[in-house]
Each structure stands twice: as structure tokens, then as C-alpha cells.
Design a protein around this motif. Structure first.
Motif: not given
Length: 253
Positions: A60-70
Motif C-alpha cells: 500500500s505504501l509503495r502504491d502511494l509512490g513511496a520508497r519502502v524498506v520492508a
């Protein structure tokens, strides 16, 4: 898609599939997550998902255009995340747990309920009789590498938002942070109020924040409170009430 690593028998296989069903099988959940996180995250922001599990919130965070560290310490779920985001270079998977200091630790895992894996043995015993936990058994352990928020920030940069869901170890994760983060969330469990109170104390030591609560899996925020108001709200909770997440936003000077 099946997990490429051995899953440790039928119970672990069912636990893995159960997590996928819970977090990816509910209609409208992803849209609700995006509506919630849009209040804190903009396109291009860096975000940390600490305790990423099956990756629904990372997605969901990626779908908002964020760069994600999981960040995910359980090997089978870290494998899943690497497969899920294999074509998404904006998502980086860190195969570790977070705590107050770097090293290695024993992660307690429930094969049937792997979402409740924890580094915190005290929390594990305190919630054993609480609502939603009485049927859980932590029958396995795995040794995992441990990093800190500071070491993660040194490697990736300071996030605009950080989600922390690590089953009672949230305050220890925040103890590994020496600079404030603009916005974050951490899980609270009414049966163990000291864990959430420790998070508030650490955040207020880094800056001044305002807080809002999302009860259970509603993905809706209540009224915004200062630290004193949140402490009063936490103190009024009964141990049998549902867990949830507390969202914190740093106040501007």
C-alpha cells in the motif's frame, strides 16, 4: 506462488497461508490502507515498514509512490517479500529484526500464528491470557540478525514515516533511534500498557508529538491527543480490549 523455503510442516504451511488470507483476502483493505497512509506519506517519500510480515502495508505504501524498506526477520516471510516485490526496485527487503542495539537474538514464532512472532519474552507471557492471544503457542525459535533504527537510517536515509509492529518490542525498537522521525505508528496492546507507555516516553525524549489511535484493524484514526492525553487514554483501557496502532506526528517548533 508457494514459498521456496521449507515451511516446517503442515502447521507452518497453514500459518503462512492464513496470514496471506488475512492480509490480502479482505475486499477493500488495500484501499483503506492507502487512505490512512496518504495522511502521512507522499510520492517519493522514504518509509520503513518494521515487521512487514506478508507485505500488505508495504504494498500500500509503495502504491502511494513511496520508497519502502520492508524489515522482516522470519526467513520464510522475507523470502515471500523478495518474491512479491521482485519487480519493484523501489522496495528493499531487510532480513533482520530491530531492537535497541545490533547483534543477534532469538525470535519466538507461533507456527499457526506467525504474525505474532516476537523478540520480547516478557510480553509473550503477559499477553498469554489476553483477548485474542489465549490460543496462541510460541513453540519455535529462530536466531535472527538484529539492527537498529539508527543503523537502518545510516544505510537508507531518514524516513518520512515508519510503521512499527513487532509484538511488544516497539519501545526497544525506538530505543535504537537517536533522531526524531516526522511521523510513525506503533502497535499497542491493552494487556501490556507499559510497552506503549515506553514508546511515548522515548518519542517525547526526542521531540514533541501528537497522537491518534486506530483500534483493531479499523484503519480509522480517532481524535488527536498530546502525550498526556494519550497516557490517560491508555490508562483507561481494560486488558480485555482490542489491540491497535498509535500514530504519532512530530509537532513543528
Amino acid at each position: 506462488m508457494t514459498d521456496p523455503r521449507p515451511l516446517g510442516g503442515p502447521a507452518a504451511i497453514w500459518g503462512f497461508l492464513r496470514s496471506l488470507l488475512i492480509y490480502f483476502g479482505r475486499p477493500g483493505r488495500a484501499a483503506a490502507e492507502r487512505r490512512l497512509y496518504r495522511q502521512f506519506v507522499a510520492a517519493g517519500d522514504l518509509v520503513f515498514d518494521i515487521g512487514a510480515h506478508v507485505g500488505n502495508r508495504s504494498r500500500s505504501l509503495r502504491d502511494l509512490g513511496a520508497r519502502v524498506v520492508a524489515v522482516e526477520p522470519q526467513p520464510r516471510f522475507a523470502d515471500w517479500l523478495e518474491w512479491l516485490f521482485r519487480a519493484q526496485p523501489e522496495v528493499t527487503v531487510e532480513r533482520c529484526a530491530l531492537s535497541a542495539s545490533q547483534g543477534r537474538a532469538r525470535l519466538s514464532v507461533s507456527r499457526l500464528h506467525p504474525t505474532l512472532a516476537t523478540l520480547d519474552s516478557t510480553w509473550q507471557h503477559q499477553v498469554a491470557a489476553a483477548r485474542g492471544f489465549s490460543h496462541v503457542r510460541w513453540e519455535s525459535e529462530v536466531e535472527v540478525p538484529v539492527e537498529t533504527l539508527d543503523s537502518l537510517i545510516a544505510r537508507h536515509g531518514r524516513p518520512a514515516f515508519c510503521k512499527i509492529d513487532v509484538e511488544g518490542h516497539e519501545a526497544e525498537v525506538l530505543s535504537g533511534l537517536s533522531t526524531p522521525i516526522p511521523a510513525l505508528s506503533f502497535e499497542y496492546t491493552p494487556a501490556v500498557p507499559a510497552a506503549a507507555e515506553g514508546c511515548v516516553a522515548r518519542l517525547e525524549g526526542l521531540g514533541r508529538y501528537r497522537y491518534a489511535v486506530s483500534i483493531g484493524e479499523t484503519l480509522n484514526l480517532g481524535a488527536w491527543l498530546d502525550a498526556a492525553g494519550l497516557r490517560s487514554w491508555l490508562a483507561a483501557r481494560r486488558p480485555t480490549e482490542r489491540s491497535g496502532d498509535i500514530y504519532a506526528v512530530q509537532e513543528r517548533s
